[in-house]
Design an enzyme around this catalytic site. Structure first.
Site, short mmCIF file in Angstrom:
data_model
loop_
_atom_site.label_atom_id
_atom_site.label_comp_id
_atom_site.label_asym_id
_atom_site.label_seq_id
_atom_site.Cartn_x
_atom_site.Cartn_y
_atom_site.Cartn_z
N ASP A 46 45.82 -0.23 27.91
CA ASP A 46 45.47 0.56 29.14
C ASP A 46 46.12 2.19 29.15
O ASP A 46 47.19 2.09 29.22
CB ASP A 46 46.03 -0.12 30.38
N HIS A 51 50.01 5.99 34.72
CA HIS A 51 51.17 5.28 34.18
C HIS A 51 52.17 5.84 33.58
O HIS A 51 53.25 5.71 33.37
CB HIS A 51 50.80 3.79 33.58
N ILE A 66 53.35 5.06 37.96
CA ILE A 66 53.53 3.71 38.52
C ILE A 66 53.59 2.71 37.16
O ILE A 66 52.77 2.85 36.47
CB ILE A 66 52.75 3.03 39.65
N GLY A 69 50.05 -3.04 36.75
CA GLY A 69 50.16 -4.15 37.56
C GLY A 69 50.42 -5.45 36.92
O GLY A 69 51.17 -6.65 36.89
#
Length: 155
Positions: A46, A51, A66, A69
Site C-alpha cells: 500500500d 500514510h 495516519i 487501517g
C-alpha cells in the site's frame, strides 16, 4: 486521490452488532506504534502517500499521516491473541471489526477485551504520543475475534 465519476454503491454501512458487554473489560493491552511503522507497513504494497507524506495527509483532511487501517487492526488482534490465546495465532479463526477512527505513528493503542467463550469482543482506542493523560479516541469498535476454543485470559 483525484478519482472522478465515483458513484455510491447503494449499500448502507453495516449497523453496529457487537458492542462490548455492560461490565468492565476482562483485560487490556497498551502498545506504542513506532514512529516508522507506516513506512514499514508500505512493504505490504500500500503506497498511498496519505500514510507517509504530511502534505498528502493534509490534502485529504488529516493533520498528519495516519497508520494503515489493516496495520491498526493487526495491533488490536495481536493484543487479543496475547491476552486471550497465550499469543498463539493458530487459535485465530475469524475477526470482525468496524473502523471508527485513525491512528498516527507514535500513538499509543489500548485494546480492551471481554471474553465471551470462543468469541472475544474488543475495542481499540488511541492517544497521541506523549499524552498518556486525558481522553482517548475510539479507533476500532463493535469488533470481535473468534477463537478455536474458549478464551484463556492471561491476566
Amino acid at each position: 486521490l483525484g478519482a472522478t465519476g465515483v458513484a455510491a454503491s447503494g449499500c448502507e454501512p453495516s449497523a453496529p452488532t457487537t458492542p462490548p458487554p455492560p461490565r468492565a473489560c476482562d483485560a487490556s493491552h497498551t502498545e506504542c506504534v513506532g514512529a516508522q511503522q507506516a513506512r514499514l507497513y508500505r512493504l505490504s504494497g500500500d503506497y498511498n502517500p496519505l500514510h507517509i507524506d504530511p502534505a498528502a495527509a493534509r490534502a485529504q483532511g488529516f493533520e498528519s499521516p495516519i497508520l494503515h487501517g489493516l496495520c491498526t487492526l493487526g495491533y488490536a488482534v495481536r493484543a487479543v491473541l496475547l491476552l486471550c490465546a497465550r499469543g498463539d495465532a493458530a487459535r485465530f479463526r475469524a475477526v470482525r471489526a468496524r473502523f471508527v477512527g485513525t491512528v498516527s505513528p507514535g500513538d499509543f493503542v489500548r485494546t480492551r477485551v471481554w471474553a465471551e467463550g470462543r468469541r472475544v469482543v474488543f475495542v481499540a482506542e488511541a492517544k497521541g504520543g506523549e499524552e498518556q493523560e486525558g481522553a482517548s479516541r475510539m479507533v476500532i469498535g463493535n469488533a470481535y475475534v473468534e477463537l478455536d476454543r474458549d478464551a484463556e485470559l492471561a491476566v
